[in-house]
Design a protein around this motif. Sequence first.
Motif, PDB file in Angstrom:
ATOM      1  N   THR A  96       0.834  -1.196   0.000  1.00  0.00           N
ATOM      2  CA  THR A  96       0.000   0.000   0.000  1.00  0.00           C
ATOM      3  C   THR A  96       0.877   1.258   0.000  1.00  0.00           C
ATOM      4  OG1 THR A  96      -0.117   0.254   2.418  1.00  0.00           O
ATOM      5  CG2 THR A  96      -1.653  -1.298   1.383  1.00  0.00           C
ATOM      6  N   ARG A  97       0.231   2.383  -0.236  1.00  0.00           N
ATOM      7  CA  ARG A  97       0.960   3.656  -0.248  1.00  0.00           C
ATOM      8  C   ARG A  97       1.545   3.990   1.118  1.00  0.00           C
ATOM      9  NH1 ARG A  97      -3.012   7.634  -3.846  1.00  0.00           N
ATOM     10  NH2 ARG A  97      -2.838   6.453  -5.820  1.00  0.00           N
ATOM     11  N   LYS A  98       0.968   3.441   2.152  1.00  0.00           N
ATOM     12  CA  LYS A  98       1.460   3.715   3.508  1.00  0.00           C
ATOM     13  C   LYS A  98       2.522   2.715   3.942  1.00  0.00           C
ATOM     14  CE  LYS A  98      -2.772   5.982   5.119  1.00  0.00           C
ATOM     15  NZ  LYS A  98      -3.831   6.001   6.163  1.00  0.00           N
ATOM     16  N   GLY A  99       2.987   1.878   3.014  1.00  0.00           N
ATOM     17  CA  GLY A  99       4.072   0.965   3.326  1.00  0.00           C
ATOM     18  C   GLY A  99       3.640  -0.336   3.965  1.00  0.00           C
ATOM     19  N   ARG A 100       2.315  -0.573   4.037  1.00  0.00           N
ATOM     20  CA  ARG A 100       1.836  -1.841   4.582  1.00  0.00           C
ATOM     21  C   ARG A 100       1.729  -2.878   3.462  1.00  0.00           C
ATOM     22  NH1 ARG A 100      -0.504  -1.621   9.625  1.00  0.00           N
ATOM     23  NH2 ARG A 100      -2.057  -3.229   9.128  1.00  0.00           N
ATOM     24  N   GLU A 101       1.571  -4.134   3.846  1.00  0.00           N
ATOM     25  CA  GLU A 101       1.484  -5.211   2.865  1.00  0.00           C
ATOM     26  C   GLU A 101       0.078  -5.789   2.848  1.00  0.00           C
ATOM     27  OE1 GLU A 101       4.812  -7.931   2.401  1.00  0.00           O
ATOM     28  OE2 GLU A 101       5.819  -6.937   4.069  1.00  0.00           O
ATOM     29  N   LEU A 102      -0.496  -5.875   1.672  1.00  0.00           N
ATOM     30  CA  LEU A 102      -1.796  -6.538   1.501  1.00  0.00           C
ATOM     31  C   LEU A 102      -1.508  -8.013   1.256  1.00  0.00           C
ATOM     32  CD1 LEU A 102      -4.900  -6.389   1.139  1.00  0.00           C
ATOM     33  CD2 LEU A 102      -4.471  -6.070  -1.319  1.00  0.00           C
ATOM     34  N   ILE A 103      -1.957  -8.854   2.192  1.00  0.00           N
ATOM     35  CA  ILE A 103      -1.635 -10.275   2.106  1.00  0.00           C
ATOM     36  C   ILE A 103      -2.894 -11.114   1.984  1.00  0.00           C
ATOM     37  CG2 ILE A 103       0.466  -9.925   3.460  1.00  0.00           C
ATOM     38  CD1 ILE A 103      -1.014 -11.356   5.802  1.00  0.00           C
ATOM     39  N   GLN A 104      -2.678 -12.374   1.679  1.00  0.00           N
ATOM     40  CA  GLN A 104      -3.764 -13.327   1.461  1.00  0.00           C
ATOM     41  C   GLN A 104      -3.487 -14.571   2.299  1.00  0.00           C
ATOM     42  OE1 GLN A 104      -3.565 -15.305  -2.412  1.00  0.00           O
ATOM     43  NE2 GLN A 104      -5.720 -14.784  -2.738  1.00  0.00           N
ATOM     44  N   VAL A 105      -4.507 -15.010   3.048  1.00  0.00           N
ATOM     45  CA  VAL A 105      -4.409 -16.281   3.773  1.00  0.00           C
ATOM     46  C   VAL A 105      -5.652 -17.106   3.449  1.00  0.00           C
ATOM     47  CG1 VAL A 105      -3.038 -15.261   5.639  1.00  0.00           C
ATOM     48  CG2 VAL A 105      -5.522 -15.404   5.883  1.00  0.00           C
ATOM     49  N   PHE A 106      -5.519 -18.403   3.628  1.00  0.00           N
ATOM     50  CA  PHE A 106      -6.636 -19.317   3.367  1.00  0.00           C
ATOM     51  C   PHE A 106      -6.882 -20.111   4.642  1.00  0.00           C
ATOM     52  CE2 PHE A 106      -4.614 -18.403  -0.644  1.00  0.00           C
ATOM     53  CZ  PHE A 106      -5.679 -18.138  -1.501  1.00  0.00           C
ATOM     54  N   ARG A 107      -7.946 -19.764   5.356  1.00  0.00           N
ATOM     55  CA  ARG A 107      -8.253 -20.449   6.619  1.00  0.00           C
ATOM     56  C   ARG A 107      -9.055 -21.702   6.346  1.00  0.00           C
ATOM     57  NH1 ARG A 107     -11.278 -16.791  10.591  1.00  0.00           N
ATOM     58  NH2 ARG A 107     -13.186 -17.765   9.785  1.00  0.00           N
ATOM     59  N   PHE A 108      -8.653 -22.800   6.961  1.00  0.00           N
ATOM     60  CA  PHE A 108      -9.347 -24.065   6.780  1.00  0.00           C
ATOM     61  C   PHE A 108     -10.658 -24.030   7.562  1.00  0.00           C
ATOM     62  CE2 PHE A 108      -5.238 -26.721   5.989  1.00  0.00           C
ATOM     63  CZ  PHE A 108      -4.904 -25.861   4.964  1.00  0.00           C
ATOM     64  N   ILE A 109     -11.746 -24.482   6.932  1.00  0.00           N
ATOM     65  CA  ILE A 109     -13.052 -24.468   7.586  1.00  0.00           C
ATOM     66  C   ILE A 109     -13.689 -25.853   7.490  1.00  0.00           C
ATOM     67  CG2 ILE A 109     -13.453 -22.015   7.188  1.00  0.00           C
ATOM     68  CD1 ILE A 109     -15.135 -22.737   4.780  1.00  0.00           C
TER      69      ILE A 109
END
Length: 251
Positions: free
Chosen positions: A238-251
């Motif tokens: 992001t512009r603020k230096g954060r990271e957009l991440i992806q996780v896959f939670r088991f359900i």
Amino acid sequence: MEREELFRGRMKDLADAAYSRGIVTFSDFLDLYEIHMIHGMDWRGCGVTVSLSGGYAAAERQMAAFVPDALSYDWDYPVMCLRIAPEFPKFAEKLTHRDYLGSILGLGLERCKIGDILVHEKEAWCFCQEKIAGFLLQSLRAVRHTSVIVSSVDNMAEQDLRPNEKEITGTVASIRLDSVISLAFSISRSAAVPLIEGGKVFVNGRMITSNGFRLSEGDLISVRGTGKFRYGGTLTHTRKGRELIQVFRFI
């Protein structure tokens, strides 16, 4: 401590048998802490290598294979997958992992003979030791009040055997273990810290007690008493230096 020493002794006996007899030996299905202990043992002086499998790629409960260095034949894990489906789907109850496991253990089987159980809508896939598969095929007739039919799953490698997953995306300041757990389970970082420091978090079968441990794409994270997820990686910054991440939670 006594339990740990007994476990290490049993695993060493399996390694010694594999080396002296020139065959592959197998453990029962191991839980997360036992897998962690396997990773922490030094097998170099035993003349064997150790590999782990639970029958599918994301398995939590796994069987250890002790393979002598001089082995000259092909081998497979003695694991079978069974499909447990309602005899009359229209009247089937909504069954949970606990329901399936309870009915299986109610037949008198030990937990270490059973691997993961994957629940999908009105049916489940159960991984078990090959030598008890016939017993389950003949004996498991009901889960709670639902009559079931048990059948073997052939060609496991060709089946799409994996848990149901829920995709979750969000931003984190960095790919620290505490931050990613916070996102995956919708808890605060301060709530994630005692789980990690308390020895309840395992990454790819290894206990991790450092909050700042950095994850890699594809890592499998298990949090005892909370759940399990797969880290998908960073999507963008992001512009603020954060990271957009992806996780896959088991359900």
